[in-house]
Design an enzyme around this catalytic site. Structure first.
Site, short mmCIF file in Angstrom:
data_model
loop_
_atom_site.label_atom_id
_atom_site.label_comp_id
_atom_site.label_asym_id
_atom_site.label_seq_id
_atom_site.Cartn_x
_atom_site.Cartn_y
_atom_site.Cartn_z
N ASP A 177 -45.06 -74.59 -25.48
CA ASP A 177 -44.54 -73.12 -25.30
C ASP A 177 -45.23 -72.71 -24.35
OD1 ASP A 177 -47.27 -73.43 -26.40
OD2 ASP A 177 -46.75 -72.50 -28.34
N ASN B 240 -51.70 -68.13 -39.10
CA ASN B 240 -50.54 -67.84 -40.18
C ASN B 240 -49.79 -69.03 -40.40
OD1 ASN B 240 -49.24 -68.18 -37.62
ND2 ASN B 240 -48.52 -66.00 -37.58
N HIS C 90 -48.20 -71.01 -38.20
CA HIS C 90 -47.40 -71.22 -37.20
C HIS C 90 -47.65 -72.67 -36.48
CE1 HIS C 90 -49.32 -68.84 -33.72
NE2 HIS C 90 -49.86 -70.19 -33.57
N GLU D 167 -43.18 -68.77 -35.59
CA GLU D 167 -43.96 -67.77 -36.62
C GLU D 167 -43.32 -67.78 -38.00
OE1 GLU D 167 -46.45 -66.84 -35.60
OE2 GLU D 167 -46.48 -65.65 -33.50
C1 F6R Z 1 -50.48 -73.43 -28.67
C2 F6R Z 1 -49.52 -73.36 -30.01
C3 F6R Z 1 -50.15 -72.77 -31.00
C4 F6R Z 1 -51.71 -73.05 -31.32
C5 F6R Z 1 -52.22 -72.32 -32.44
C6 F6R Z 1 -53.67 -72.54 -32.67
O1 F6R Z 1 -49.41 -74.14 -27.50
O2 F6R Z 1 -48.35 -73.57 -29.72
O3 F6R Z 1 -49.58 -72.92 -32.12
O4 F6R Z 1 -51.92 -74.58 -31.46
O5 F6R Z 1 -51.99 -71.06 -32.30
O6 F6R Z 1 -54.38 -72.14 -31.60
P1 F6R Z 1 -56.02 -72.52 -31.54
O7 F6R Z 1 -56.18 -74.02 -31.36
O8 F6R Z 1 -56.27 -71.49 -30.37
O9 F6R Z 1 -56.69 -71.82 -33.23
#
Ligand code: F6R
Length: 246
Positions: free
Chosen positions: A67, A136, A138, A143
């Protein structure tokens, strides 16, 4: 889903990095699907160290990231282009022309989604996709919603995600409200999936992802249907799972 429980964060990183290193060694022309966020930072550090010691060779690897924030240029320190350059690309011998992320600056959103989806297909798909887990549930920026979205798309970020990610910005208002993300179908095309989870605050959501009902309200729960998923969780994140320690 295969579950590996690590003693702590750095053990989790070492275990996950070993799985990626094995992929690179066994298939030097692999396409790696990569993630940003705090969780993979130690994994990238470990991979970079092995590469600097010439124990790992990225020279034939291709990477595609999950992303990118909409509206952030690659030289913006909060962009995922910048993150990847800082934590991995500047430290390994991966050719610049084979590092791919969505173009957050492309305002022709339909075209950008189509371009990135086609690119992944043209590369022959992803050999191993690294995923973190949002608070959440994701994965990528898919989301919680009423339906799973299949292909690369532009998504409105959930309030919980904006809240979680504001730590990287000066203020919450600076967090972009939209992002390009691989869809669930794009992620599912990966041969193997490696989900890394750290910290007690993710214990509840990890349990829902692994053992709860499969629902777009908990997007990661769809991973239960993929044929080759390895979850590497530290003890804190695995705190609500009942399986025995590996
Ligand atoms: C990042 C992504 C997100 C993160 C997720 C966890 O490229 O796609 O899905 O992997 O938000 O983020 P952290 O590791 O910061 O808790």
């Amino acid at each position: 889903m295969r579950l590996l429980i690590a003693d702590h964060y750095s053990d989790m990183c070492r275990k996950a990095a070993s799985i990626i290193a094995a992929q690179i060694t066994l298939k030097p022309k692999s396409v790696l699907g990569l993630a940003t966020g705090s969780t993979p930072i130690g994994i990238y550090e470990q991979l970079a160290t092995w590469c600097q010691h010439e124990d790992l060779d990225f020279s034939q690897i291709t990477t595609v990231n999950l992303d990118e924030y909409y509206g952030l240029a690659p030289d913006n320190a909060q962009s995922y282009h910048y993150f990847m350059a800082e934590h991995l690309f500047s430290k390994v011998n991966l050719p610049k022309g084979r590092q791919f992320l969505p173009d957050g600056m492309n305002q022709d959103t339909d075209r950008e989604c189509e371009r990135y989806q086609n690119l992944i297909e043209l590369l022959g798909g992803i050999d191993i996709q690294l995923l973190g887990l949002g608070h959440n549930g994701h994965i990528g920026f898919n989301e919680p919603s009423d339906a799973f979205v299949k292909d690369v798309h532009l998504v409105d970020l959930a309030e919980k995600t904006i809240e979680a990610n504001k730590r990287f910005f000066d203020k919450a208002e600076d967090v972009p409200r939209k992002a390009y993300t691989m869809g669930i179908g794009t992620i599912f095309q990966a041969e193997k999936i490696l989900l890394v989870v750290s910290g007690a605050e993710k214990a509840g959501i990890l349990k829902q992802v692994m053992y709860g009902p499969i629902s777009p309200r908990v997007p990661g729960s769809i991973l239960q249907l993929h044929a080759d998923v390895t979850v590497v969780a530290d003890q804190d994140a695995a705190g609500e799972l009942t399986s025995k320690r590996n």
